[in-house]
Motif scaffolding. Structure first.
Motif, PDB file in Angstrom:
ATOM      1  N   ASP A 124     -62.232  48.738 -13.551  1.00  0.00           N
ATOM      2  CA  ASP A 124     -63.403  48.299 -12.793  1.00  0.00           C
ATOM      3  C   ASP A 124     -64.151  49.499 -12.221  1.00  0.00           C
ATOM      4  OD1 ASP A 124     -63.047  45.491 -13.110  1.00  0.00           O
ATOM      5  OD2 ASP A 124     -61.475  45.531 -11.581  1.00  0.00           O
ATOM      6  N   TYR A 181     -64.374  43.994  -0.915  1.00  0.00           N
ATOM      7  CA  TYR A 181     -64.407  42.709  -0.223  1.00  0.00           C
ATOM      8  C   TYR A 181     -63.120  41.907  -0.457  1.00  0.00           C
ATOM      9  CZ  TYR A 181     -69.322  43.505   0.853  1.00  0.00           C
ATOM     10  OH  TYR A 181     -70.506  44.031   1.342  1.00  0.00           O
ATOM     11  N   THR A 201     -65.613  34.159  -6.781  1.00  0.00           N
ATOM     12  CA  THR A 201     -65.211  35.501  -7.192  1.00  0.00           C
ATOM     13  C   THR A 201     -65.382  36.459  -6.025  1.00  0.00           C
ATOM     14  OG1 THR A 201     -67.439  35.977  -8.039  1.00  0.00           O
ATOM     15  CG2 THR A 201     -65.805  35.161  -9.619  1.00  0.00           C
ATOM     16  N   ILE A 202     -64.656  37.576  -6.087  1.00  0.00           N
ATOM     17  CA  ILE A 202     -64.672  38.571  -5.019  1.00  0.00           C
ATOM     18  C   ILE A 202     -65.325  39.841  -5.561  1.00  0.00           C
ATOM     19  CG2 ILE A 202     -63.271  39.868  -3.374  1.00  0.00           C
ATOM     20  CD1 ILE A 202     -61.107  37.684  -3.755  1.00  0.00           C
ATOM     21  N   GLU A 203     -66.341  40.295  -4.876  1.00  0.00           N
ATOM     22  CA  GLU A 203     -67.160  41.406  -5.354  1.00  0.00           C
ATOM     23  C   GLU A 203     -66.677  42.746  -4.807  1.00  0.00           C
ATOM     24  OE1 GLU A 203     -71.774  42.464  -4.589  1.00  0.00           O
ATOM     25  OE2 GLU A 203     -71.431  40.555  -5.635  1.00  0.00           O
ATOM     26  N   THR A 204     -66.898  43.795  -5.571  1.00  0.00           N
ATOM     27  CA  THR A 204     -66.744  45.171  -5.107  1.00  0.00           C
ATOM     28  C   THR A 204     -68.038  45.902  -5.443  1.00  0.00           C
ATOM     29  OG1 THR A 204     -64.354  45.128  -5.539  1.00  0.00           O
ATOM     30  CG2 THR A 204     -65.385  47.294  -5.260  1.00  0.00           C
ATOM     31  N   ASP A 205     -68.586  46.603  -4.454  1.00  0.00           N
ATOM     32  CA  ASP A 205     -69.917  47.195  -4.613  1.00  0.00           C
ATOM     33  C   ASP A 205     -69.891  48.717  -4.548  1.00  0.00           C
ATOM     34  OD1 ASP A 205     -70.997  44.648  -4.688  1.00  0.00           O
ATOM     35  OD2 ASP A 205     -71.495  44.633  -2.552  1.00  0.00           O
ATOM     36  N   ASP A 226     -67.144  41.960 -10.325  1.00  0.00           N
ATOM     37  CA  ASP A 226     -66.549  40.753  -9.756  1.00  0.00           C
ATOM     38  C   ASP A 226     -65.115  40.583 -10.227  1.00  0.00           C
ATOM     39  OD1 ASP A 226     -68.788  39.912  -8.311  1.00  0.00           O
ATOM     40  OD2 ASP A 226     -69.637  38.890 -10.052  1.00  0.00           O
ATOM     41  N   SER A 227     -64.324  39.966  -9.380  1.00  0.00           N
ATOM     42  CA  SER A 227     -62.955  39.603  -9.755  1.00  0.00           C
ATOM     43  C   SER A 227     -62.984  38.438 -10.734  1.00  0.00           C
ATOM     44  CB  SER A 227     -62.184  39.175  -8.507  1.00  0.00           C
ATOM     45  OG  SER A 227     -62.638  37.893  -8.064  1.00  0.00           O
ATOM     46  N   ASP A 236     -60.739  42.137  -3.184  1.00  0.00           N
ATOM     47  CA  ASP A 236     -60.309  41.763  -4.538  1.00  0.00           C
ATOM     48  C   ASP A 236     -58.898  42.303  -4.789  1.00  0.00           C
ATOM     49  OD1 ASP A 236     -59.916  41.275  -7.210  1.00  0.00           O
ATOM     50  OD2 ASP A 236     -61.615  42.463  -7.913  1.00  0.00           O
ATOM     51  N   ALA A 244     -72.000  46.808  -9.119  1.00  0.00           N
ATOM     52  CA  ALA A 244     -71.105  45.761  -8.609  1.00  0.00           C
ATOM     53  C   ALA A 244     -70.227  45.231  -9.734  1.00  0.00           C
ATOM     54  CB  ALA A 244     -71.907  44.617  -7.991  1.00  0.00           C
ATOM     55  N   GLU A 260     -59.059  36.946   3.078  1.00  0.00           N
ATOM     56  CA  GLU A 260     -60.357  36.559   2.515  1.00  0.00           C
ATOM     57  C   GLU A 260     -60.845  35.263   3.150  1.00  0.00           C
ATOM     58  OE1 GLU A 260     -63.603  37.350  -0.089  1.00  0.00           O
ATOM     59  OE2 GLU A 260     -61.901  38.572   0.559  1.00  0.00           O
TER      60      GLU A 260
END
Length: 398
Positions: A121, A112, A87-91, A226-227, A114, A224, A252
């Protein structure tokens, strides 16, 4: 006399497979003959999945524009190197410190890569910040897209492809860059602005504006999201042939596997994986992930070899098959090959540009095939007629 009859019957029985194979080869060759599509710029190959034997070959090593068949290489690399559960995170990160209900400093929205990041989100992230007790921010909201480079397109794209075929590429992009009725040319700034609005809706007042920025090493995590799993992202990418997702996954791969979030790093890594898998790379040149680049080149032999590699990998096969459009039923093949032997049997990746058309995949569990057709211009309608006839013949023969 009985011995002669028995021997004759045996000879006939032995000759049937060869005769059937020759008949199929003739029919496949005829299927590719359509108006306005040059046979000299057409390559096709069919392999038997059980034996590896070549059932049909025409210009199998011809270096051709692959259109969206390029996404098959991205699919392989993503599933093998990152894994279907990746999965691809966004913080949300805080620079400064919390004093009661006030965050003294800036908030950083760090992406990151996504491709599925949405306004919903951002709402979830804002609520996480609010849940930490923060109702006021003295600084600004920073949009951090530093995980990737700032290049919005890939090498070799026509100018018209930007926005029309893919939103701008960025490690931080929300709703595919769409703000209102338009696509923003600055995805990271647009994301920061949208997040500032989400914070306000969550009851958090931000004194500063939304700006570009990069989180410092002392920033602390405040939220955070996740995708979806990579298997879901790849399924979407291949079924609808989504260019943006393919390009984001290439960057990625570059960021995660090569330490550089660039298209060049990503395709370099993918090319190395193909070489390790034994895919013949003569005549192959990967420049982007979507197949939009005029510099991309694949051969039918390479595509069929790649598909065979994925078929033989038990950790990849099911995710690959679930991602490929099904003739007459799903994705870009939903309206093709309906009502015939191919319907529900052929699973294949399509590809269409103004100068290339492609169809590569599987006919049941017996054949793997690849058809690449080029032309300047190319009649995509006639190209599809040839592809559909070709795939239907294989489905009927399996």
């Amino acid at each position: 006399m009985r011995v002669r009859v028995a021997v004759a019957a045996l000879l006939v029985a032995l000759s049937l497979p060869a005769a059937a194979a020759a008949s199929l080869q003739t029919a496949l060759a005829h299927a590719l003959r359509v108006p306005h599509v040059s046979l000299a710029s057409t390559g096709a190959v069919v392999l038997d999945l059980d034996t590896g034997a070549t059932i049909y070959s025409r210009n199998a090593t011809l270096s051709l524009l692959p259109a969206s068949n390029e996404k098959l290489a991205v699919t392989y690399a993503a599933l093998t190197a990152l894994g279907p559960g990746f999965t691809i995170e966004t913080d949300v990160l805080g620079e400064g410190q919390q004093a009661g209900a006030t965050w003294q400093g800036d908030l950083v929205l760090k992406g990151y890569g996504d491709p599925t990041l949405s306004s919903a989100d951002l709402t979830a992230l804002a609520r996480q910040v609010r849940a930490s007790g923060i109702t006021r921010v003295t600084g600004s909201v920073l949009g951090d897209e530093s995980w990737f480079d700032a290049r919005r397109t890939a090498l070799g794209w026509k100018a018209a492809f930007y926005i029309n075929e893919s939103p701008p590429l960025s490690a931080l992009i929300v709703d595919r860059g769409v703000v209102g009725r338009y696509t923003s040319p600055d995805p990271a700034l647009a994301a920061a602005q949208l997040f500032r609005h989400a914070l306000a809706r969550a009851g958090i007042r931000v004194a500063g504006s939304a700006v570009h920025g990069t989180a410092d090493s002392a920033a602390v995590p405040l939220g955070a999201v996740d995708s979806p799993p990579l298997s879901v992202i790849v399924r979407w990418m291949d079924r609808v042939s989504d260019n943006f997702t393919a390009e984001m996954l290439v960057k990625e791969l570059g960021a995660v596997q090569a330490g550089h979030g660039t298209t060049a790093a990503g395709v370099g890594f993918i090319t190395g994986l193909l070489a390790e898998a034994g895919v013949p790379l003569a005549g192959v040149r990967l420049v982007d992930g979507s197949g939009l680049s005029l510099l991309d080149r694949l051969t039918p032999e390479a595509v069929a070899s790649l598909l065979t590699t994925m078929w033989n990998d038990v950790d990849v096969r099911l995710d690959l098959l679930s991602s490929l459009p099904v003739a007459g039923r799903t994705g870009t093949l939903h309206d093709r090959m309906r009502g015939g032997a191919a319907m529900g049997v052929v699973r294949a990746k399509t590809g269409t540009t103004s100068n290339a058309s492609a169809l590569s995949g599987f006919a049941g569990d017996r054949y793997v095939f690849s058809i690449l057709q080029n032309g300047w211009p190319l009649s995509w309608w006639w190209a599809r007629v040839a592809q559909d006839r070709f795939a239907t013949l294989l489905a009927a023969a399996q």
